[in-house]
Design a protein around this motif. Structure first.
Motif, PDB file in Angstrom:
ATOM      1  N   GLY A   3       4.331   4.762  -7.745  1.00  0.00           N
ATOM      2  CA  GLY A   3       4.613   5.367  -6.444  1.00  0.00           C
ATOM      3  C   GLY A   3       3.547   5.122  -5.398  1.00  0.00           C
ATOM      4  N   GLU A   4       2.438   4.500  -5.787  1.00  0.00           N
ATOM      5  CA  GLU A   4       1.367   4.260  -4.804  1.00  0.00           C
ATOM      6  C   GLU A   4       1.378   2.811  -4.310  1.00  0.00           C
ATOM      7  OE1 GLU A   4      -2.429   5.666  -4.864  1.00  0.00           O
ATOM      8  OE2 GLU A   4      -2.019   7.479  -6.024  1.00  0.00           O
ATOM      9  N   LEU A   5       1.185   2.684  -3.016  1.00  0.00           N
ATOM     10  CA  LEU A   5       1.215   1.372  -2.380  1.00  0.00           C
ATOM     11  C   LEU A   5       0.033   0.511  -2.844  1.00  0.00           C
ATOM     12  CD1 LEU A   5       3.230   0.301  -0.287  1.00  0.00           C
ATOM     13  CD2 LEU A   5       1.573   0.885   1.500  1.00  0.00           C
ATOM     14  N   VAL A   6       0.334  -0.755  -3.183  1.00  0.00           N
ATOM     15  CA  VAL A   6      -0.730  -1.692  -3.551  1.00  0.00           C
ATOM     16  C   VAL A   6      -1.358  -2.248  -2.280  1.00  0.00           C
ATOM     17  CG1 VAL A   6      -1.202  -3.948  -4.580  1.00  0.00           C
ATOM     18  CG2 VAL A   6       0.294  -2.333  -5.754  1.00  0.00           C
ATOM     19  N   ARG A   7      -2.661  -2.048  -2.126  1.00  0.00           N
ATOM     20  CA  ARG A   7      -3.339  -2.507  -0.901  1.00  0.00           C
ATOM     21  C   ARG A   7      -4.338  -3.617  -1.158  1.00  0.00           C
ATOM     22  NH1 ARG A   7      -2.243   1.379   2.984  1.00  0.00           N
ATOM     23  NH2 ARG A   7      -1.592   3.372   2.093  1.00  0.00           N
TER      24      ARG A   7
END
Lengths: 258, 304
Positions: free
Chosen positions: A69-73
């Protein structure tokens, strides 16, 4: 870790420019925790691009790459990558290459060195700790690359045709070593290849991709029990089935061009 | 597969016969290869001295058959006497240079290495800065590219006005010359670092800054040292000119002063010293490089 690609498009070159290439168009894909997913397709189908996006080495033009659920940055040690070339640090010994990850994160203790030696043992290189990379064969270098990722204990491992440059015999033993070393602790794996045999040997799920623009053609679950034997009937049938799909994709692509 | 003996030391050119096998495997093959290497090395050393020796011989022979038109060209004998007096003061301080050799040497070396170290450090720092802020390359590049074709020695008048006579202009000139050469090489070497090597570093957990210090710098260092090597030859060149005009000791000062006394034998003696120590500076850098960058040496050799 669950990985989700949501409506990913990736365009290289200036928007609207003549040198513009659409590497991926509206690709969505989910990788379940502990699943070994193989991206299969010819060059230019965007499989490596997809892997680079999850690695955090590049950003999508549109869409989202999510890990739990966390954006890959950006890149990080939770997503270990094995590149096509071993990409070892040529001035560091085998052991120091494996220790690179822990060291940049401030781990210098004795237990870490022991863990590095253990990782080298796992890939069968316990006796080569002091060698510089260029004194090892290509297959051995790639094994160091695996050990260097393993020591970080990543939840996700990415592999971009890691055995493509190796000869047939080495490749087969490397595939087995890779499965043995990597596929426990419920790791999620994304493996890119253009070899049907490699895909069937490794995958829980094969994602077949087609080029221009890169998109997913079909997903196939491989249900053959492990350890898999390449000469087994089931294995050959699965290969035949995938070969048929790939040929259809290919003739469709040819028809489109004409 | 077990034949993986590492050759640790290439610097000694055959004198280090035993220092070859790290892993201890395949001793027979290794020693055979090494014998060949040491034979080639001694043969190579012979060739090395052949041309200078022949030159000295011809020069010595011409000592006795001078016609008057060439009288300004000093004899081998004359130059040898100069060098001996320059070093050992056998004349008892009869000439301006008598016994001054060590002073000249120390001053010239200090200026060369001072300029080399300062100029290189400056170039590496700025190079890494450019890597940290890629936009800054566009700011720096035009200045560097305009300055490069201007002879480095053309700044001497300004250097003297700015710093006065003495070490100031000499050091400024060498630092400036070395910096310009090394900087260009730093930028080039940094750009040659493979993108995947930086990616590998990041995915193993390195921060952006750690990528610079633990991957980019070590990978670029052999290339940068190649630049320092070129920089060293320029440092000697610029230094000698600066010493001719700005200071009262050093090889360059002795050379120019000798010319003003029309002592061409001393001029040649100074030229020989500059040549020898320029050569030794280069050798020193090469030896250090070969020891420090065994990996780069071996990869380069394997690619031949």
């Amino acid at each position: 870790m669950t990985v989700t690609f949501e409506h990913i498009s990736k365009i290289y070159g200036a928007r609207g420019g003549s040198a513009q290439t659409i590497a991926l168009r509206n690709v969505s894909l989910t990788l379940e925790r502990g699943q070994l997913v193989v991206l299969l397709g010819p060059s230019g189908c965007g499989k490596t691009t997809l892997l680079k996006l999850l690695g955090g080495f590049e950003q999508p033009t549109s869409g989202k790459v999510l890990v739990n659920g966390e954006l890959v940055r950006q890149p990080g040690p939770d997503r270990g990558t094995i590149f096509q070339a071993p990409t070892l640090f040529p001035w560091l010994s085998t052991l120091d290459n494996v220790l690179y990850g822990p060291r940049v994160r401030g781990m210098h203790d004795k237990a870490t060195i022991e863990r590095a030696q253990e990782a080298l043992r796992t890939v069968g290189l316990a006796d080569f700790q002091k060698h510089l990379p260029h004194n090892l064969s290509g297959g051995m270098q790639q094994r160091v690359a695996i050990a260097r990722v393993l020591i970080n204990d990543p939840a996700i491992i990415l592999a971009d045709e890691p055995f493509a440059a190796l000869d047939e015999y080495t490749r087969r033993s490397m595939q087995e070593l890779f499965l043995h070393a990597v596929s426990d602790r419920m790791r999620t794996l994304l493996f890119v290849t253009h070899s049907i045999e490699e895909a069937v040997f490794l995958a829980d799920r094969i994602v077949i991709m087609t080029p221009r623009p890169g998109k997913i053609s079909r997903c196939i679950d491989v249900k053959i029990s492990r350890p898999r034997s390449r000469s087994h009937r089931e294995f050959l049938d699965a290969m035949g089935e995938i070969f048929k799909i790939v040929s259809q994709d290919f003739s469709a692509a040819v028809a489109e061009v004409h | 597969m077990t034949d993986l003996s590492i050759r640790r030391d290439h610097a000694g050119e055959g004198s280090d016969v035993a220092d070859i096998s790290d892993s201890g495997v395949s001793a027979a093959g290794a020693s055979e290869a090494n014998t060949n290497e040491s034979m080639n090395a001694s043969e190579g050393r012979l060739y090395y001295f052949l041309v200078p020796a022949a030159f000295l011989l011809i020069w010595g022979v011409t000592d006795v058959m001078r016609s008057s038109e060439f009288s300004f060209f000093p004899t081998l004998r004359g130059v040898t006497i100069c060098i001996i007096d320059w070093i050992f003061n056998v004349s008892g301080g009869k000439f301006f240079y008598s016994g001054m050799w060590l002073t000249d040497l120390v001053h010239s070396l200090a200026r060369v290495f001072g300029g080399l170290v300062l100029g290189s450090a400056l170039a590496i720092l700025l190079g890494l800065g450019v890597l940290w802020l890629p936009a800054s390359e566009k700011l720096i590049d035009p200045i560097v590219q305009i300055l490069r074709p201007i002879p480095k020695t053309a700044f001497l008048p300004f250097a003297i006005l700015l710093f006065g006579l003495g070490n100031g202009p000499a050091l400024f000139m060498t630092v400036y010359g070395v910096f310009l050469i090394v900087y260009v090489q730093v930028i080039m070497s940094i750009k040659l670092v493979p993108a995947d090597l930086r990616r590998a570093s990041r995915m193993l957990g390195a921060s952006q800054r750690q990528v610079l210090t633990s991957v980019v710098l070590p990978y670029a260092l052999p290339g940068i040292c190649g630049g320092i090597r070129i920089g060293a030859s320029y440092a000697w060149l610029i230094l000698i000119l600066a010493e001719m005009l700005a200071v009262r000791e050093g090889f360059g000062y002795t050379l120019w002063n000798a010319y003003e006394f029309m002592r061409m034998d001393v001029v040649v003696a100074a030229m020989i010293m500059i040549g020898i120590f320029g050569f030794l500076t280069d050798k020193l850098i090469v030896v250090v490089m070969k020891r420090q960058f065994v990996w780069a040496e071996e990869i380069a050799e394997a690619n031949v």
